[in-house]
Scaffold this active site. Structure first.
Site, PDB file in Angstrom:
ATOM      1  N   ASP A  13       0.805  -1.225   0.000  1.00  0.00           N
ATOM      2  CA  ASP A  13       0.000   0.000   0.000  1.00  0.00           C
ATOM      3  C   ASP A  13       0.839   1.277   0.000  1.00  0.00           C
ATOM      4  O   ASP A  13       0.428   2.313   0.539  1.00  0.00           O
ATOM      5  CB  ASP A  13      -0.967   0.020   1.202  1.00  0.00           C
ATOM      6  CG  ASP A  13      -1.864  -1.196   1.218  1.00  0.00           C
ATOM      7  OD1 ASP A  13      -2.248  -1.649   0.128  1.00  0.00           O
ATOM      8  OD2 ASP A  13      -2.183  -1.683   2.316  1.00  0.00           O
ATOM      9  N   LYS A  16       1.896   2.111  -5.131  1.00  0.00           N
ATOM     10  CA  LYS A  16       2.426   1.538  -6.379  1.00  0.00           C
ATOM     11  C   LYS A  16       1.518   1.855  -7.562  1.00  0.00           C
ATOM     12  O   LYS A  16       1.987   2.194  -8.642  1.00  0.00           O
ATOM     13  CB  LYS A  16       2.539   0.003  -6.239  1.00  0.00           C
ATOM     14  CG  LYS A  16       3.508  -0.433  -5.172  1.00  0.00           C
ATOM     15  CD  LYS A  16       3.478  -1.936  -4.958  1.00  0.00           C
ATOM     16  CE  LYS A  16       2.205  -2.457  -4.328  1.00  0.00           C
ATOM     17  NZ  LYS A  16       1.976  -2.066  -2.920  1.00  0.00           N
ATOM     18  N   GLY A  40      -4.643  -4.151  -3.807  1.00  0.00           N
ATOM     19  CA  GLY A  40      -5.602  -3.092  -4.095  1.00  0.00           C
ATOM     20  C   GLY A  40      -4.799  -1.865  -4.468  1.00  0.00           C
ATOM     21  O   GLY A  40      -4.143  -1.268  -3.622  1.00  0.00           O
ATOM     22  N   HIS A  41      -4.779  -1.544  -5.757  1.00  0.00           N
ATOM     23  CA  HIS A  41      -3.947  -0.444  -6.251  1.00  0.00           C
ATOM     24  C   HIS A  41      -4.854   0.704  -6.683  1.00  0.00           C
ATOM     25  O   HIS A  41      -5.688   0.538  -7.579  1.00  0.00           O
ATOM     26  CB  HIS A  41      -3.066  -0.922  -7.411  1.00  0.00           C
ATOM     27  CG  HIS A  41      -2.085  -1.984  -7.002  1.00  0.00           C
ATOM     28  ND1 HIS A  41      -1.254  -2.621  -7.880  1.00  0.00           N
ATOM     29  CD2 HIS A  41      -1.795  -2.505  -5.786  1.00  0.00           C
ATOM     30  CE1 HIS A  41      -0.503  -3.499  -7.226  1.00  0.00           C
ATOM     31  NE2 HIS A  41      -0.822  -3.442  -5.942  1.00  0.00           N
ATOM     32  N   GLN A 225       1.783  -6.193  -3.287  1.00  0.00           N
ATOM     33  CA  GLN A 225       2.214  -6.361  -1.892  1.00  0.00           C
ATOM     34  C   GLN A 225       3.492  -5.541  -1.643  1.00  0.00           C
ATOM     35  O   GLN A 225       3.661  -4.511  -2.268  1.00  0.00           O
ATOM     36  CB  GLN A 225       2.396  -7.849  -1.517  1.00  0.00           C
ATOM     37  CG  GLN A 225       1.098  -8.634  -1.412  1.00  0.00           C
ATOM     38  CD  GLN A 225       0.451  -8.972  -2.737  1.00  0.00           C
ATOM     39  OE1 GLN A 225       1.067  -9.580  -3.597  1.00  0.00           O
ATOM     40  NE2 GLN A 225      -0.795  -8.602  -2.931  1.00  0.00           N
TER      41      GLN A 225
HETATM   42  P1  GDP Z   1      -0.812   0.428  -3.560  1.00  0.00           P
HETATM   43  O1  GDP Z   1      -1.421  -0.855  -3.109  1.00  0.00           O
HETATM   44  O2  GDP Z   1       0.650   0.468  -3.302  1.00  0.00           O
HETATM   45  O3  GDP Z   1      -1.132   0.785  -4.980  1.00  0.00           O
HETATM   46  O4  GDP Z   1      -1.455   1.564  -2.635  1.00  0.00           O
HETATM   47  P2  GDP Z   1      -3.007   1.704  -2.196  1.00  0.00           P
HETATM   48  O5  GDP Z   1      -3.790   2.195  -3.345  1.00  0.00           O
HETATM   49  O6  GDP Z   1      -3.483   0.475  -1.519  1.00  0.00           O
HETATM   50  O7  GDP Z   1      -2.886   2.774  -1.046  1.00  0.00           O
HETATM   51  C1  GDP Z   1      -2.400   4.045  -1.263  1.00  0.00           C
HETATM   52  C2  GDP Z   1      -3.493   5.068  -0.876  1.00  0.00           C
HETATM   53  O8  GDP Z   1      -2.899   6.338  -0.730  1.00  0.00           O
HETATM   54  C3  GDP Z   1      -4.562   5.234  -1.923  1.00  0.00           C
HETATM   55  O9  GDP Z   1      -5.767   5.586  -1.302  1.00  0.00           O
HETATM   56  C4  GDP Z   1      -4.030   6.392  -2.775  1.00  0.00           C
HETATM   57  O10 GDP Z   1      -5.048   7.096  -3.465  1.00  0.00           O
HETATM   58  C5  GDP Z   1      -3.397   7.244  -1.718  1.00  0.00           C
HETATM   59  N1  GDP Z   1      -2.207   8.020  -2.154  1.00  0.00           N
HETATM   60  C6  GDP Z   1      -1.260   7.673  -3.058  1.00  0.00           C
HETATM   61  N2  GDP Z   1      -0.281   8.609  -3.094  1.00  0.00           N
HETATM   62  C7  GDP Z   1      -0.616   9.551  -2.185  1.00  0.00           C
HETATM   63  C8  GDP Z   1       0.023  10.754  -1.726  1.00  0.00           C
HETATM   64  O11 GDP Z   1       1.121  11.131  -2.151  1.00  0.00           O
HETATM   65  N3  GDP Z   1      -0.640  11.462  -0.742  1.00  0.00           N
HETATM   66  C9  GDP Z   1      -1.832  11.057  -0.231  1.00  0.00           C
HETATM   67  N4  GDP Z   1      -2.396  11.803   0.728  1.00  0.00           N
HETATM   68  N5  GDP Z   1      -2.443   9.934  -0.633  1.00  0.00           N
HETATM   69  C10 GDP Z   1      -1.843   9.188  -1.591  1.00  0.00           C
HETATM   70  P1  IMO Z   2      -0.977  -4.159  -2.249  1.00  0.00           P
HETATM   71  O1  IMO Z   2      -0.538  -4.704  -3.583  1.00  0.00           O
HETATM   72  C1  IMO Z   2      -0.972  -4.651   2.098  1.00  0.00           C
HETATM   73  C2  IMO Z   2      -1.160  -8.762   3.632  1.00  0.00           C
HETATM   74  C3  IMO Z   2      -2.436  -9.156   4.358  1.00  0.00           C
HETATM   75  C4  IMO Z   2      -1.861 -10.163   5.357  1.00  0.00           C
HETATM   76  C5  IMO Z   2      -0.772 -10.857   4.539  1.00  0.00           C
HETATM   77  C6  IMO Z   2      -1.213 -12.191   3.942  1.00  0.00           C
HETATM   78  O2  IMO Z   2      -2.265  -3.425  -2.289  1.00  0.00           O
HETATM   79  O3  IMO Z   2       0.123  -3.401  -1.588  1.00  0.00           O
HETATM   80  P2  IMO Z   2      -2.817 -12.804   1.899  1.00  0.00           P
HETATM   81  O4  IMO Z   2      -4.265 -12.511   1.669  1.00  0.00           O
HETATM   82  O5  IMO Z   2      -1.910 -12.254   0.849  1.00  0.00           O
HETATM   83  O6  IMO Z   2      -2.544 -14.249   2.169  1.00  0.00           O
HETATM   84  O7  IMO Z   2      -2.471 -12.033   3.277  1.00  0.00           O
HETATM   85  O8  IMO Z   2      -0.428  -9.966   3.498  1.00  0.00           O
HETATM   86  N1  IMO Z   2      -1.368  -8.220   2.269  1.00  0.00           N
HETATM   87  C7  IMO Z   2      -1.267  -6.913   1.956  1.00  0.00           C
HETATM   88  N2  IMO Z   2      -1.036  -5.837   2.739  1.00  0.00           N
HETATM   89  N3  IMO Z   2      -1.082  -4.500   0.771  1.00  0.00           N
HETATM   90  C8  IMO Z   2      -1.287  -5.571  -0.028  1.00  0.00           C
HETATM   91  O9  IMO Z   2      -1.292  -5.489  -1.376  1.00  0.00           O
HETATM   92  C9  IMO Z   2      -1.430  -6.840   0.559  1.00  0.00           C
HETATM   93  N4  IMO Z   2      -1.654  -8.088   0.078  1.00  0.00           N
HETATM   94  C10 IMO Z   2      -1.607  -8.917   1.132  1.00  0.00           C
HETATM   95  O10 IMO Z   2      -3.036  -8.063   5.011  1.00  0.00           O
HETATM   96  O11 IMO Z   2      -1.221  -9.483   6.413  1.00  0.00           O
HETATM   97 MG    MG Z   3      -2.914  -1.546  -1.817  1.00  0.00          MG
END
Ligand code: GDP
Ligand code: IMO
Ligand code: MG
Length: 427
Positions: A13, A16, A40-41, A225
Site C-alpha cells: 500500500d 504503487k 488493491g492499487h 504487496q
Molecule cells: P498500492 O497498493 O501500493 O497501490 O497503494 P493503495 O492504493 O493500496 O494505497 C495508497 C493510498 O494512498 C490510496 O488511497 C491512494 O489514493 C493514496 N495516495 C497515493 N499517493 C498519495 C500521496 O502522495 N498522498 C496522499 N495523501 N495519498 C496518496
Molecule cells: P498491495 O498490492 C498490504 C497482507 C495481508 C496479510 C498478509 C497475507 O495493495 O500493496 P494474503 O491474503 O496475501 O494471504 O495475506 O499480506 N497483504 C497486503 N497488505 N497491501 C497488499 O497489497 C497486501 N496483500 C496482502 O493483510 O497481512
Molecule cells: Mg494496496
C-alpha cells in the site's frame, strides 16, 4: 525506461498503483507477476478513483498492453467483476491478457483460507490474510495439484478438472476442518460461463513480454504487496504466499533478469501494515491515529484500518539490498503535515540489549525490540500543490535529504497527494 520494475518496499500500500499509472503513460506493456486480488492499487484521475486488484494499473491507457503473468493467481469471478466495472466506466480491457500458466483461485481456496485463519485464531496465530484464497492457491501450485488457466478454459476438460479438484479439497475441508463439503455441480454451473468469457484472453503472455523487451519497447513490471510481505524475505510467517521482491518479477512474468534495467522502490514517508505480524515502529498513540486519518490509511481491499508508525530505515536499507533498488520514491509526504517532530528509526535495540542495524532473519528478534530514532523538524505548510523541490518547505527538504543519506539510495521522486499529477521528480 525499457524494463522498469516498480515495487512496494515496505508492507504494501505504498502507492504503487499511482506510480505505475504515471509511468504507464509512456509504456507499451505493463505486467503483473505475482499475488492476486489481495492487492488493491488505487489510481486517481480527476474525480475518478479506480481500485484495481488484479488488472494491471496500465489499463487506463488504451494503447498499453496489460498482462496478468504466469506467477499471478487469478480468481475468475473477481477478474470478470473487475473487467465489468472498468468497462462500465468506459475503460477498454481489449488489450488485457492472462497467462495460460496462471493458477485459478477457486471456491475451495476461499473456503480453506477462511477455515485456516479461523483455526489459527484459536491460539492467536492468525495471519490476518485478505481471505481471497491466495495462500491455499499457491499451496496447491507448490503441491502440483492446482488448476491452471489453460485447464480452466479448456471446454472439454473443464468439468473433469473442477470435479476432481473439488473432490480432493472436500476431503481436506471435511476431514481436517470438519466443515461442510462444497457442491461441485453448483461450482461447475457457476464457473463454466466464467471460463467461456475468459477463454479469448488466455494465452502464452511470456511471448508478448519477451517480444516487447526484445524490440526495446517500454515494459513496466508492476509489483504487488511489498518487500516485507515476501514469502522468503518478509516477516515469515506473517507474509503473503508469493514473491513481491524484484526477483519475483522475472519468475512471475517469464522473462530473464536481463529484461530489467531499473528497479524503483516505493516507500511512504511513514510506515503502515495491515494484518498481523511484527512492526517495530508501530505507534499506538494519538500520533498513530493522526497519521491514519491524515493518510486515509484504511485497506483498499478489506477496509481494515491500517496499523501506522514512523519511517523505518532499517527496513528501507533491507529493501534496497534485497531488491537491488536503483532508485527510491518517497510517497505520501503530505499526511505528515502538522506533526511537530518526525522520527526515523535507524536501528533496533533488542531485548537482550544488543543494537542491530540490519533487519533480522528471525522475526522473533523484533518482538519487544526498541526502535532507535533520529528526530527531524515537522512542517505545517500545505505541500499538496508543490511540484518542484524548491517549493517544498526547508524542513521537508531536510527530512528527504536525511532519508536519502540514511537509506543509501537515490530518491528520485516524491508524492504529495493521491492524484496523478501530485508528484515531483527531484533527480
Ligand atoms: P498500492 O497498493 O501500493 O497501490 O497503494 P493503495 O492504493 O493500496 O494505497 C495508497 C493510498 O494512498 C490510496 O488511497 C491512494 O489514493 C493514496 N495516495 C497515493 N499517493 C498519495 C500521496 O502522495 N498522498 C496522499 N495523501 N495519498 C496518496
Ligand atoms: P498491495 O498490492 C498490504 C497482507 C495481508 C496479510 C498478509 C497475507 O495493495 O500493496 P494474503 O491474503 O496475501 O494471504 O495475506 O499480506 N497483504 C497486503 N497488505 N497491501 C497488499 O497489497 C497486501 N496483500 C496482502 O493483510 O497481512
Ligand atoms: Mg494496496
Amino acid at each position: 525506461m525499457p524494463g522498469k520494475v516498480i515495487l512496494g518496499a515496505q508492507w504494501g500500500d505504498e502507492g504503487k498503483g499511482k506510480f505505475i499509472d504515471i509511468f504507464a503513460a509512456k509504456a507499451d506493456l505493463v505486467v503483473r507477476s505475482q499475488g492476486g486480488n489481495n492487492a488493491g492499487h488505487t489510481v486517481v484521475v480527476g474525480a475518478d478513483k479506480y481500485k484495481l486488484q488484479l488488472i494491471p494499473s496500465g489499463i487506463l491507457y488504451p494503447n498499453c498492453v496489460n498482462i496478468i503473468g504466469p506467477g499471478v493467481v487469478v480468481d475468475p469471478r473477481n477478474v470478470l467483476r473487475e473487467i465489468d466495472g472498468l468497462t462500465a466506466k468506459g475503460v477498454s480491457c481489449d488489450k488485457l491478457y492472462i497467462d495460460a500458466r496462471a493458477h485459478c483461485i477457486l471456491p475451495w481456496h476461499l473456503e480453506l483460507d477462511a477455515l485456516s485463519e479461523a483455526e489459527k485464531a484459536k491460539d492467536g496465530t492468525a495471519i490476518g490474510t485478505t481471505k481471497k484464497g491466495i495462500g491455499p492457491t499457491y499451496m496447491d501450485k507448490s503441491e502440483r495439484s492446482g488448476v491452471r488457466m489453460h485447464d480452466f478454459v479448456d471446454a472439454d476438460r473443464f468439468e473433469t478438472v473442477i470435479r476432481e479438484a473439488c473432490a480432493y479439497k472436500n476431503r481436506v475441508i471435511t476431514g481436517v476442518y470438519g466443515a461442510k463439503p462444497l457442491d461441485a455441480d453448483a461450482i461447475i454451473a457457476e464457473y463454466r460461463p466464467y471460463a467461456d468469457r475468459l477463454r479469448p484472453m488466455v494465452r502464452d503472455t511470456t511471448i508478448l513480454t519477451y517480444e516487447a523487451v526484445k524490440a526495446g519497447k517500454e515494459v513496466l513490471f508492476e509489483g504487488a504487496q511489498g518487500t516485507l510481505l515476501d514469502l522468503d524475505m518478509g516477516t515469515y510467517p506473517y507474509v503473503t504466499s508469493s514473491h513481491p521482491v524484484a526477483g519475483g518479477c522475472c519468475i512471475g512474468s517469464g522473462v530473464g533478469p536481463t529484461a530489467i534495467d531499473s528497479i524503483m522502490g516505493i516507500f511512504k514517508s511513514y510506515t503502515t501494515r495491515v494484518g498481523e505480524g511484527p512492526f517495530p515502529t508501530e505507534l499506538f498513540d494519538e500520533t498513530g491515529d493522526y497519521i491514519r486519518n491524515a493518510g486515509g490509511e484504511f485497506g483498499t481491499v478489506t477496509g481494515r484500518p491500517r496499523r501506522t508508525g514512523w519511517f523505518d530505515a532499517v527496513v528501507a536499507r533491507y529493501a534496497v539490498r534485497v531488491n537491488g533498488l536503483t532508485d527510491v520514491v518517497i510517497n505520501k509526504i503530505d499526511p505528515l503535515r502538522g506533526l511537530d517532530k518526525l522520527k526515523v528509526c535507524v536501528a533496533y535495540k533488542l531485548k537482550n540489549g544488543q543494537t542491530i542495524t540490519e533487519f533480522p532473519a528471525n522475526f522473533m528478534d523484533l518482538v519487544d525490540c526498541e526502535p532507535v530514532y533520529e528526530e527531524f523538524d515537522g512542517f505545517d505548510e500545505d505541500i499538496t500543490g508543490c511540484r518542484t523541490w524548491s517549493e517544498l518547505p526547508a524542513s521537508v527538504q531536510s527530512y528527504i535529504t536525511a532519508l536519502e543519506r540514511i537509506i543509501g539510495c537515490p530518491i528520485t521522486m516524491l508524492g504529495v497527494g493521491p492524484a496523478r499529477d501530485q508528484v515531483m521528480t527531484i533527480k
